[in-house]
Design a protein around this motif. Structure first.
Motif, PDB file in Angstrom:
ATOM      1  N   ASP A 115      33.795  43.895  45.568  1.00  0.00           N
ATOM      2  CA  ASP A 115      34.822  44.532  46.388  1.00  0.00           C
ATOM      3  C   ASP A 115      34.261  45.818  46.970  1.00  0.00           C
ATOM      4  OD1 ASP A 115      35.132  46.634  44.394  1.00  0.00           O
ATOM      5  OD2 ASP A 115      36.328  45.222  43.242  1.00  0.00           O
ATOM      6  N   VAL A 165      34.925  48.967  46.061  1.00  0.00           N
ATOM      7  CA  VAL A 165      34.836  50.098  45.132  1.00  0.00           C
ATOM      8  C   VAL A 165      33.619  49.961  44.224  1.00  0.00           C
ATOM      9  CG1 VAL A 165      36.005  51.347  43.298  1.00  0.00           C
ATOM     10  CG2 VAL A 165      37.313  50.488  45.219  1.00  0.00           C
ATOM     11  N   ASP A 166      33.511  48.858  43.531  1.00  0.00           N
ATOM     12  CA  ASP A 166      32.362  48.576  42.671  1.00  0.00           C
ATOM     13  C   ASP A 166      31.504  47.553  43.399  1.00  0.00           C
ATOM     14  OD1 ASP A 166      33.368  50.231  40.688  1.00  0.00           O
ATOM     15  OD2 ASP A 166      34.557  48.622  39.839  1.00  0.00           O
ATOM     16  N   VAL A 167      30.460  48.038  44.049  1.00  0.00           N
ATOM     17  CA  VAL A 167      29.728  47.208  44.993  1.00  0.00           C
ATOM     18  C   VAL A 167      28.341  46.851  44.476  1.00  0.00           C
ATOM     19  CG1 VAL A 167      28.799  47.066  47.334  1.00  0.00           C
ATOM     20  CG2 VAL A 167      30.948  48.254  46.922  1.00  0.00           C
ATOM     21  N   VAL A 168      28.001  45.599  44.639  1.00  0.00           N
ATOM     22  CA  VAL A 168      26.625  45.128  44.527  1.00  0.00           C
ATOM     23  C   VAL A 168      26.306  44.514  45.879  1.00  0.00           C
ATOM     24  CG1 VAL A 168      25.033  43.535  43.402  1.00  0.00           C
ATOM     25  CG2 VAL A 168      26.808  44.683  42.062  1.00  0.00           C
ATOM     26  N   ALA A 205      23.458  48.885  44.197  1.00  0.00           N
ATOM     27  CA  ALA A 205      24.697  48.899  43.429  1.00  0.00           C
ATOM     28  C   ALA A 205      25.241  50.325  43.379  1.00  0.00           C
ATOM     29  CB  ALA A 205      24.453  48.388  42.016  1.00  0.00           C
ATOM     30  N   TRP A 206      26.557  50.437  43.452  1.00  0.00           N
ATOM     31  CA  TRP A 206      27.210  51.716  43.255  1.00  0.00           C
ATOM     32  C   TRP A 206      28.652  51.503  42.868  1.00  0.00           C
ATOM     33  CZ3 TRP A 206      25.625  49.916  47.985  1.00  0.00           C
ATOM     34  CH2 TRP A 206      26.566  49.782  48.979  1.00  0.00           C
ATOM     35  N   ARG A 207      29.221  52.539  42.290  1.00  0.00           N
ATOM     36  CA  ARG A 207      30.594  52.428  41.809  1.00  0.00           C
ATOM     37  C   ARG A 207      31.404  53.633  42.271  1.00  0.00           C
ATOM     38  NH1 ARG A 207      33.029  51.553  35.754  1.00  0.00           N
ATOM     39  NH2 ARG A 207      35.137  51.334  36.514  1.00  0.00           N
ATOM     40  N   GLY A 208      32.369  53.380  43.118  1.00  0.00           N
ATOM     41  CA  GLY A 208      33.332  54.386  43.512  1.00  0.00           C
ATOM     42  C   GLY A 208      32.829  55.433  44.483  1.00  0.00           C
ATOM     43  N   THR A 209      31.546  55.505  44.739  1.00  0.00           N
ATOM     44  CA  THR A 209      30.990  56.471  45.679  1.00  0.00           C
ATOM     45  C   THR A 209      30.075  55.727  46.625  1.00  0.00           C
ATOM     46  OG1 THR A 209      31.046  58.178  43.980  1.00  0.00           O
ATOM     47  CG2 THR A 209      29.687  58.606  45.906  1.00  0.00           C
ATOM     48  N   ARG A 258      20.262  54.023  44.018  1.00  0.00           N
ATOM     49  CA  ARG A 258      21.063  52.808  43.830  1.00  0.00           C
ATOM     50  C   ARG A 258      20.284  51.532  44.115  1.00  0.00           C
ATOM     51  NH1 ARG A 258      25.059  53.610  48.932  1.00  0.00           N
ATOM     52  NH2 ARG A 258      23.575  52.972  50.504  1.00  0.00           N
TER      53      ARG A 258
END
Length: 99
Positions: free
Chosen positions: A25, A27-30, A79-83, A89
């Motif tokens: 999605d 927000v939590d992206v790969v 990959a990153w989460r929320g930012t 990354r």
């Protein structure tokens, strides 16, 4: 992945196999960058089609019309989460996992 053989995704991947996928999605992206291999439903290896069906609970082989299975070989993984912008990354480059 699997799509109908006539779908825009199938046409695009056949013309240009380099792909970028954003999962799962916003927000939590790969993000995967890689190359797609195409397998018409009559040519997909049985073990791959069986694994797809077991994972997603849907068997395109029993549907009407032709389908195209896609296998993406990742070359770069982010990959990153929320930012949206974080240093470091990149997890894979040129098909090799980074330390």
């Amino acid at each position: 992945m699997c799509t109908t053989a006539a779908a825009a995704t199938a046409r695009n991947v056949r013309a240009e196999p380099r792909v970028r996928l954003g999962l799962p999605d916003t927000v939590d992206v790969v993000m995967l960058q890689g190359e797609a291999e195409c397998f018409p439903d009559e040519n997909v290896p049985a073990d791959a089609a069986d694994a797809y069906t077991a994972t997603f609970g849907w068997d395109p082989r029993v549907e009407e019309g032709s389908h195209l299975y896609l296998r993406v070989v990742p070359r770069t993984v982010y990959a990153w989460r929320g930012t949206a912008e974080l240093r470091g990354r990149v997890l894979m480059r040129d098909g090799e996992w980074l330390d």
